[in-house]
Design a protein around this motif. Sequence first.
Motif, mmCIF file in Angstrom:
data_model
loop_
_atom_site.group_PDB
_atom_site.id
_atom_site.type_symbol
_atom_site.label_atom_id
_atom_site.label_comp_id
_atom_site.label_asym_id
_atom_site.label_seq_id
_atom_site.Cartn_x
_atom_site.Cartn_y
_atom_site.Cartn_z
ATOM 1 N N VAL A 1 34.549 60.055 43.266
ATOM 2 C CA VAL A 1 34.423 59.086 42.299
ATOM 3 C C VAL A 1 35.624 58.198 42.069
ATOM 4 C CG1 VAL A 1 34.154 58.735 39.988
ATOM 5 C CG2 VAL A 1 32.706 60.593 41.098
ATOM 6 N N PRO A 2 36.959 58.580 41.984
ATOM 7 C CA PRO A 2 37.827 57.852 41.887
ATOM 8 C C PRO A 2 38.816 57.120 43.228
ATOM 9 C CG PRO A 2 38.862 60.032 42.000
ATOM 10 C CD PRO A 2 37.527 59.907 42.168
ATOM 11 N N THR A 3 38.068 57.166 44.275
ATOM 12 C CA THR A 3 38.519 56.662 45.453
ATOM 13 C C THR A 3 38.256 55.152 45.657
ATOM 14 O OG1 THR A 3 36.335 57.301 46.748
ATOM 15 C CG2 THR A 3 37.918 58.981 46.605
ATOM 16 N N ALA A 4 37.232 54.603 44.796
ATOM 17 C CA ALA A 4 36.892 53.252 45.305
ATOM 18 C C ALA A 4 37.707 52.270 44.311
ATOM 19 C CB ALA A 4 35.476 53.047 44.820
ATOM 20 N N THR A 5 37.541 50.911 44.953
ATOM 21 C CA THR A 5 38.339 49.889 44.209
ATOM 22 C C THR A 5 37.340 48.915 44.227
ATOM 23 O OG1 THR A 5 40.456 50.148 44.918
ATOM 24 C CG2 THR A 5 40.131 47.967 44.407
ATOM 25 N N ASP A 6 37.446 48.072 42.648
ATOM 26 C CA ASP A 6 36.331 47.060 42.370
ATOM 27 C C ASP A 6 37.239 45.695 42.483
ATOM 28 O OD1 ASP A 6 34.505 45.116 41.047
ATOM 29 O OD2 ASP A 6 33.149 46.985 40.433
ATOM 30 N N ILE A 7 37.032 44.873 43.587
ATOM 31 C CA ILE A 7 37.904 43.711 43.586
ATOM 32 C C ILE A 7 37.508 42.622 42.745
ATOM 33 C CG2 ILE A 7 36.164 42.982 45.460
ATOM 34 C CD1 ILE A 7 39.665 41.974 45.223
ATOM 35 N N ALA A 8 36.045 42.756 42.486
ATOM 36 C CA ALA A 8 35.745 41.616 41.270
ATOM 37 C C ALA A 8 36.150 41.762 39.944
ATOM 38 C CB ALA A 8 34.116 41.627 41.176
ATOM 39 N N PHE A 9 36.219 43.178 39.519
ATOM 40 C CA PHE A 9 36.766 43.797 38.281
ATOM 41 C C PHE A 9 37.966 43.258 38.327
ATOM 42 C CE2 PHE A 9 34.659 46.318 34.809
ATOM 43 C CZ PHE A 9 35.568 45.825 33.815
ATOM 44 N N ALA A 10 38.918 43.696 39.306
ATOM 45 C CA ALA A 10 40.554 43.697 39.208
ATOM 46 C C ALA A 10 40.634 41.998 39.076
ATOM 47 C CB ALA A 10 41.130 43.883 40.584
ATOM 48 N N LEU A 11 40.020 40.975 39.928
ATOM 49 C CA LEU A 11 40.327 39.738 39.727
ATOM 50 C C LEU A 11 39.816 39.209 38.419
ATOM 51 C CD1 LEU A 11 38.831 38.626 43.313
ATOM 52 C CD2 LEU A 11 41.396 38.537 42.414
ATOM 53 N N ALA A 12 38.741 39.825 37.651
ATOM 54 C CA ALA A 12 38.366 39.436 36.432
ATOM 55 C C ALA A 12 39.671 39.514 35.328
ATOM 56 C CB ALA A 12 36.905 39.920 36.048
ATOM 57 N N VAL A 13 40.203 40.748 35.408
ATOM 58 C CA VAL A 13 41.193 40.980 34.559
ATOM 59 C C VAL A 13 42.495 40.144 34.890
ATOM 60 C CG1 VAL A 13 43.238 42.817 34.317
ATOM 61 C CG2 VAL A 13 40.849 43.422 34.663
ATOM 62 N N LEU A 14 42.884 39.563 36.211
ATOM 63 C CA LEU A 14 43.975 38.688 36.463
ATOM 64 C C LEU A 14 43.345 37.281 35.589
ATOM 65 C CD1 LEU A 14 44.522 39.267 40.061
ATOM 66 C CD2 LEU A 14 45.980 40.110 38.091
ATOM 67 N N ALA A 15 42.134 37.041 35.601
ATOM 68 C CA ALA A 15 41.530 35.716 35.061
ATOM 69 C C ALA A 15 41.956 35.829 33.615
ATOM 70 C CB ALA A 15 40.191 35.359 35.660
ATOM 71 N N VAL A 16 41.532 36.734 33.131
ATOM 72 C CA VAL A 16 41.505 37.029 31.423
ATOM 73 C C VAL A 16 42.864 36.985 30.995
ATOM 74 C CG1 VAL A 16 40.998 38.822 29.746
ATOM 75 C CG2 VAL A 16 39.279 38.318 31.361
ATOM 76 N N ILE A 17 43.761 37.646 31.774
ATOM 77 C CA ILE A 17 45.209 37.667 30.969
ATOM 78 C C ILE A 17 46.035 36.294 31.731
ATOM 79 C CG2 ILE A 17 45.324 40.116 31.164
ATOM 80 C CD1 ILE A 17 47.131 40.175 33.591
ATOM 81 N N GLY A 18 45.405 35.657 32.625
ATOM 82 C CA GLY A 18 46.074 34.422 32.975
ATOM 83 C C GLY A 18 47.058 34.718 33.807
ATOM 84 N N THR A 19 47.102 35.633 34.788
ATOM 85 C CA THR A 19 48.189 35.980 35.885
ATOM 86 C C THR A 19 47.669 35.275 37.115
ATOM 87 O OG1 THR A 19 49.139 37.713 34.708
ATOM 88 C CG2 THR A 19 49.455 37.821 36.992
#
Length: 464
Positions: free
Chosen positions: A143-161
């Motif tokens: 279960v903890p082995t995967a990475t969600d690229i879309a969610f990670a980029l959304a976090v960057l977009a939300v915090i403005g980094t």
Amino acid sequence: MSAPDSRRSIFLGRMPLPERNFIADALRAETVGGVLLLVAAVVALAWANTLSGSYEAIRDFHLGPAALGLDLSIQHWAANGLLAVFFFVAGIELKRELVAGELRDPKAAALPVIAAICGMATPALVYAAVNAIGGGSMRGWAVPTATDIAFALAVLAVIGTSLPSALRAFLLTLAVVDDLFAILIIAVFFTSTINFLALGFAVVGLAIFYLLLRKGVRGWYVYVPLALVIWGLMENSGVHATIAGVAMGLMLRCTRRDGEQQSPGEHIEHLVRPLSAGLAVPLFALFSAGVSISGGAVHEVFTRPETLGVVLGLVVGKALGIFGGTWATARFTKAELNPDLKWPDVFAVASLAGIGFTVSLLIGELAFADDLVLADEIKASVLIGSLLAAVVACVLLKLRNNKYRKLCEEEERDEDHDGIPDIYELDKPEYHLRMAAILEAKAAEHRRLAEVASGTHTGDDGPA
């Protein structure tokens, strides 16, 4: 800082311009999809925790032709049907990386591949250690082995980094390799009984799909019905149906021929990615992320070994695994880190990769399909672990945000307005001639303005 040894390769260095442009376009689409994914997850949580009866009724509602073995719940359609589109795009991405991207050169690919493998193995080991000590079930190790690229980029977009393109490309490559191993995990460990007749017909369908591509046959009306038949056969075979999407994605040609602006794979990815990122994945999240979050449920996440293993795997295992694998590989291959970046930057991106979400939710459903209560608790742990990983990564990235912004501005600067960033033209004589002419014109304009201001400017008709 001393100049890097020219004999040593540069890790996270400047990418070729076409590769940089392609990745920038792909990541823009993923960012938009990630924001929709984030919204879908919030809606699912709000819906499940306020109107749980209606949420469960719709999620568990069955539809589809039973005679074809496709009388499935809405949640099942989302997980096995819609995510097949997501994995189809992942298959194209993987194929492109293998033939034209970061993974085409074995020496260059070694570092991100080893980092991704360590980033999957370490969370699994963290989960296994927690459950060995706490006496929990080992079924959730993946279960903890995967990475969600879309969610990670959304976090960057939300915090403005903003991340420099090299770090974004590294994150994307990690996610692509993650997807590959997630596919293998699903195919090998979550296939119990196999209907060899259905699987055989699915393989025949894939062979026909491949031959049509090689013959240059065109037309969505040929491939879409065939893809649906292949998916239906794979669903009935016992092998997870998303494998069909990956297999078809890998068959597309992703190299450009003379006169082509895009390869067929790039063209189809451009068409299908919005469907995947904007519809398929958010709908999957809507019907999978709806779990009850209460004080007791949160307490259970941090006290039960299965759920605690998932949280620690995502937050601690991912960061340590990716960073450790990257550092060790760079150390033993004598790769020089880009002098504009620091190792804490790599650790921040490794922490961001702890956002598991989409594939983690899918694997959680498969691992605990016979225990719905524990499956929901695992989903809650994925949400909490992804949130904590995002918070840690955001803090680390914000500390270097000014540096990242300057690097991004340098990457985008185009003083001569020719559509090519200046950083890619520094070694071209014609660029320096253009820049000299631009600077001379600016200097002449400044002199004229100074003369006008002092009253000494002389035009065609005499003194100003």
